[in-house]
Design a protein around this motif. Structure first.
Motif, PDB file in Angstrom:
ATOM      1  N   ALA A 136       0.819  -1.212   0.000  1.00  0.00           N
ATOM      2  CA  ALA A 136       0.000   0.000   0.000  1.00  0.00           C
ATOM      3  C   ALA A 136       0.852   1.261   0.000  1.00  0.00           C
ATOM      4  CB  ALA A 136      -0.937  -0.006   1.209  1.00  0.00           C
ATOM      5  N   VAL A 137       1.972   1.241   0.721  1.00  0.00           N
ATOM      6  CA  VAL A 137       2.872   2.401   0.729  1.00  0.00           C
ATOM      7  C   VAL A 137       3.482   2.593  -0.662  1.00  0.00           C
ATOM      8  CG1 VAL A 137       5.018   3.349   1.646  1.00  0.00           C
ATOM      9  CG2 VAL A 137       3.394   2.233   3.183  1.00  0.00           C
ATOM     10  N   ALA A 138       3.918   1.489  -1.275  1.00  0.00           N
ATOM     11  CA  ALA A 138       4.545   1.566  -2.591  1.00  0.00           C
ATOM     12  C   ALA A 138       3.577   2.057  -3.663  1.00  0.00           C
ATOM     13  CB  ALA A 138       5.108   0.197  -2.982  1.00  0.00           C
ATOM     14  N   SER A 139       2.302   1.684  -3.540  1.00  0.00           N
ATOM     15  CA  SER A 139       1.311   2.048  -4.557  1.00  0.00           C
ATOM     16  C   SER A 139       0.634   3.381  -4.281  1.00  0.00           C
ATOM     17  CB  SER A 139       0.239   0.958  -4.656  1.00  0.00           C
ATOM     18  OG  SER A 139      -0.519   0.873  -3.456  1.00  0.00           O
ATOM     19  N   GLY A 140       0.865   3.952  -3.100  1.00  0.00           N
ATOM     20  CA  GLY A 140       0.214   5.203  -2.746  1.00  0.00           C
ATOM     21  C   GLY A 140      -1.136   5.023  -2.089  1.00  0.00           C
ATOM     22  N   GLY A 141      -1.484   3.778  -1.737  1.00  0.00           N
ATOM     23  CA  GLY A 141      -2.752   3.521  -1.073  1.00  0.00           C
ATOM     24  C   GLY A 141      -2.817   4.089   0.330  1.00  0.00           C
ATOM     25  N   VAL A 142      -1.670   4.205   0.986  1.00  0.00           N
ATOM     26  CA  VAL A 142      -1.582   4.852   2.298  1.00  0.00           C
ATOM     27  C   VAL A 142      -0.391   5.792   2.279  1.00  0.00           C
ATOM     28  CG1 VAL A 142      -2.627   2.881   3.502  1.00  0.00           C
ATOM     29  CG2 VAL A 142      -0.136   3.038   3.323  1.00  0.00           C
ATOM     30  N   ASP A 143      -0.430   6.801   3.140  1.00  0.00           N
ATOM     31  CA  ASP A 143       0.675   7.762   3.209  1.00  0.00           C
ATOM     32  C   ASP A 143       1.823   7.229   4.053  1.00  0.00           C
ATOM     33  OD1 ASP A 143      -0.686   9.884   1.750  1.00  0.00           O
ATOM     34  OD2 ASP A 143      -1.972  10.051   3.514  1.00  0.00           O
ATOM     35  N   ILE A 144       1.483   6.562   5.156  1.00  0.00           N
ATOM     36  CA  ILE A 144       2.481   6.024   6.078  1.00  0.00           C
ATOM     37  C   ILE A 144       2.078   4.606   6.451  1.00  0.00           C
ATOM     38  CG2 ILE A 144       3.547   6.244   8.368  1.00  0.00           C
ATOM     39  CD1 ILE A 144       3.079   9.238   8.206  1.00  0.00           C
ATOM     40  N   GLY A 145       3.043   3.707   6.480  1.00  0.00           N
ATOM     41  CA  GLY A 145       2.794   2.346   6.934  1.00  0.00           C
ATOM     42  C   GLY A 145       3.562   2.071   8.210  1.00  0.00           C
ATOM     43  N   LEU A 146       2.956   1.323   9.122  1.00  0.00           N
ATOM     44  CA  LEU A 146       3.614   0.945  10.366  1.00  0.00           C
ATOM     45  C   LEU A 146       3.544  -0.567  10.515  1.00  0.00           C
ATOM     46  CD1 LEU A 146       2.212   3.685  12.799  1.00  0.00           C
ATOM     47  CD2 LEU A 146       4.465   3.623  11.717  1.00  0.00           C
ATOM     48  N   THR A 147       4.710  -1.200  10.639  1.00  0.00           N
ATOM     49  CA  THR A 147       4.780  -2.641  10.804  1.00  0.00           C
ATOM     50  C   THR A 147       5.777  -2.962  11.913  1.00  0.00           C
ATOM     51  OG1 THR A 147       6.563  -2.898   9.177  1.00  0.00           O
ATOM     52  CG2 THR A 147       4.300  -3.015   8.349  1.00  0.00           C
ATOM     53  N   LEU A 148       5.883  -4.248  12.234  1.00  0.00           N
ATOM     54  CA  LEU A 148       6.872  -4.725  13.199  1.00  0.00           C
ATOM     55  C   LEU A 148       7.969  -5.457  12.442  1.00  0.00           C
ATOM     56  CD1 LEU A 148       4.389  -6.020  15.899  1.00  0.00           C
ATOM     57  CD2 LEU A 148       5.955  -4.099  16.185  1.00  0.00           C
ATOM     58  N   ALA A 149       9.218  -5.190  12.781  1.00  0.00           N
ATOM     59  CA  ALA A 149      10.344  -5.785  12.061  1.00  0.00           C
ATOM     60  C   ALA A 149      11.465  -6.124  13.025  1.00  0.00           C
ATOM     61  CB  ALA A 149      10.851  -4.829  10.987  1.00  0.00           C
ATOM     62  N   CYS A 150      12.154  -7.239  12.735  1.00  0.00           N
ATOM     63  CA  CYS A 150      13.312  -7.635  13.541  1.00  0.00           C
ATOM     64  C   CYS A 150      14.595  -6.999  13.027  1.00  0.00           C
ATOM     65  CB  CYS A 150      13.458  -9.166  13.524  1.00  0.00           C
ATOM     66  SG  CYS A 150      12.196 -10.021  14.490  1.00  0.00           S
ATOM     67  N   GLY A 151      14.668  -6.765  11.725  1.00  0.00           N
ATOM     68  CA  GLY A 151      15.877  -6.196  11.132  1.00  0.00           C
ATOM     69  C   GLY A 151      15.508  -5.333   9.953  1.00  0.00           C
ATOM     70  N   GLN A 152      16.475  -5.045   9.102  1.00  0.00           N
ATOM     71  CA  GLN A 152      16.225  -4.191   7.960  1.00  0.00           C
ATOM     72  C   GLN A 152      15.309  -4.859   6.944  1.00  0.00           C
ATOM     73  OE1 GLN A 152      16.894  -1.127   7.505  1.00  0.00           O
ATOM     74  NE2 GLN A 152      18.200  -0.744   9.252  1.00  0.00           N
ATOM     75  N   GLY A 153      15.592  -6.140   6.590  1.00  0.00           N
ATOM     76  CA  GLY A 153      14.745  -6.837   5.640  1.00  0.00           C
ATOM     77  C   GLY A 153      14.722  -6.135   4.292  1.00  0.00           C
ATOM     78  N   GLU A 154      13.692  -6.432   3.511  1.00  0.00           N
ATOM     79  CA  GLU A 154      13.534  -5.826   2.205  1.00  0.00           C
ATOM     80  C   GLU A 154      12.192  -5.127   2.125  1.00  0.00           C
ATOM     81  OE1 GLU A 154      14.018  -8.670  -0.873  1.00  0.00           O
ATOM     82  OE2 GLU A 154      16.089  -9.157  -0.366  1.00  0.00           O
ATOM     83  N   ALA A 155      12.147  -4.054   1.370  1.00  0.00           N
ATOM     84  CA  ALA A 155      10.907  -3.314   1.158  1.00  0.00           C
ATOM     85  C   ALA A 155      10.837  -2.958  -0.327  1.00  0.00           C
ATOM     86  CB  ALA A 155      10.870  -2.064   2.028  1.00  0.00           C
ATOM     87  N   PRO A 156       9.639  -2.599  -0.818  1.00  0.00           N
ATOM     88  CA  PRO A 156       9.510  -2.255  -2.231  1.00  0.00           C
ATOM     89  C   PRO A 156      10.418  -1.097  -2.624  1.00  0.00           C
ATOM     90  CG  PRO A 156       7.352  -2.570  -1.223  1.00  0.00           C
ATOM     91  CD  PRO A 156       8.353  -2.573  -0.110  1.00  0.00           C
ATOM     92  N   ALA A 157      10.821  -1.082  -3.895  1.00  0.00           N
ATOM     93  CA  ALA A 157      11.668  -0.001  -4.391  1.00  0.00           C
ATOM     94  C   ALA A 157      10.953   1.336  -4.250  1.00  0.00           C
ATOM     95  CB  ALA A 157      12.027  -0.250  -5.859  1.00  0.00           C
TER      96      ALA A 157
END
Length: 334
Positions: A136-157
């Motif tokens: 949703a963040v990558a497509s513009g469906g939401v302005d800000i996303g909040l998730t839980l993460a253990c490390g950096q991981g990968e996110a959309p370009a």
């Protein structure tokens, strides 16, 4: 490229009506002026923006792309005008997508604080899975996303992310499990969001110490996970703050022989463009959040505000020295 606002408004009206004549009438120009405005824009961008038809005009592919950016320019201008009318105070709407776990234990505090500090900012919330938040963040469906993460991981370009504050998780089960024989075999793991990073620690541990793989049962909410765990229907990994509210004779207990986890709330937002005052205000507020497990009582608002005031002063000094925004770690572009 230099574009005059009146030329962009002429283009927008022609794209909306599909007619040079109607656009000229609506805007109070002569048709020749509207034609000149459109031709001037086409000369600057170097490609035709409209197909000239026997009865009107139609956008080319380049014209459709140009229209989307003109729309963004007008939105920014409208937001700037509104902000100036409110003496520079943040105003507008921000759409926040967050996981169910965060909605239950973190978002209420953030929304209340936003309402307190930025009364003209409207916050709209959407409950999503971790993967859907990123999309949703990558497509513009939401302005800000909040998730839980253990490390950096990968996110959309094109998406920026930043770790905010830690949330401790603990494994819970029925009271009888604490005094049962060891080692025990866990047959079922109760999860609120199967994509949440908080579940990985428990599942990896169980895979290493027992032969059978536990089944997963999605509960939909932390409250349901606590109730089912207390009833002996499985083991759940939940925020430590949630266990305090579920304490009681029939409530779940922390299973000390299973590993705990500490994950971070992670903010994601688009790195492709300008952030509105409302989005910037909420993002700055999220950066300053301490989490529900360390949030001061309501009566200590004054002390918290004093601390935030000191943080503001420190941030201002850091900004002048080129140390970044809000004194937080620099976001990572992925």
């Amino acid at each position: 490229m230099d574009f005059a606002v009146y030329q962009l408004r002429s283009f927008w009206e022609v794209a909306r009506t599909g007619s040079l004549t109607k656009s000229a009438k609506n805007l109070g120009y002569s048709q020749s002026s509207i034609t000149a405005h459109v031709r001037s824009l086409e000369s600057r961008v170097g490609v035709p923006l409209f197909y000239r038809l026997p009865h009107g005009v139609r956008l080319t592919a380049a014209g459709e792309t140009f229209q989307s950016y003109v729309g963004k320019i007008f939105n920014v201008m409208d937001e700037m005008s509104t902000a100036l009318k409110n003496n520079g105070e943040a105003t507008g709407r921000v759409v926040v997508g967050a996981t169910a776990l965060l909605m239950e234990y973190e978002m209420e505090g953030l929304v209340r604080e936003c309402r307190y500090r930025y009364p003209h900012v409207q916050v709209s919330l959407k409950v999503m899975t971790s993967k859907d938040v990123e999309k949703a963040v990558a497509s513009g469906g939401v302005d800000i996303g909040l998730t839980l993460a253990c490390g950096q991981g990968e996110a959309p370009a094109g998406v920026l992310r930043q770790a905010l504050f830690p949330v401790p998780f603990v494994p819970v089960g029925a009271p009888g499990m604490q005094s049962g024989p060891a080692p025990r075999t866990v047959e079922r793991v109760l999860v609120v969001d199967p994509d949440c990073a908080s579940q990985e620690v428990l599942l990896r541990h169980l895979a290493s110490v027992q032969e059978s793989v536990p089944s997963l049962m999605e509960t939909g909410s932390t409250r349901s996970a606590l109730g089912l765990a207390g009833a002996g229907l499985g083991v759940a990994m939940v925020p430590e703050a949630a266990v305090d509210g579920a304490a009681g004779p029939a409530g779940p207990v922390v299973l000390e022989d299973l590993p705990r986890a500490s994950v971070h709330v992670q903010a994601l937002w688009s790195g492709d463009g300008w952030l509105s005052p409302a989005v910037s205000a909420f993002l700055d507020l999220a950066r300053r959040a301490r989490g529900s497990h360390v949030r001061p009582p309501h009566g200590e608002r004054g002390a918290a505000d004093a601390a935030d005031g000191a943080a503001d002063a420190a941030d201002a000094g850091a900004d002048e020295g080129g140390q970044g925004v809000s004194g937080a770690a620099a976001p990572v572009m992925v």
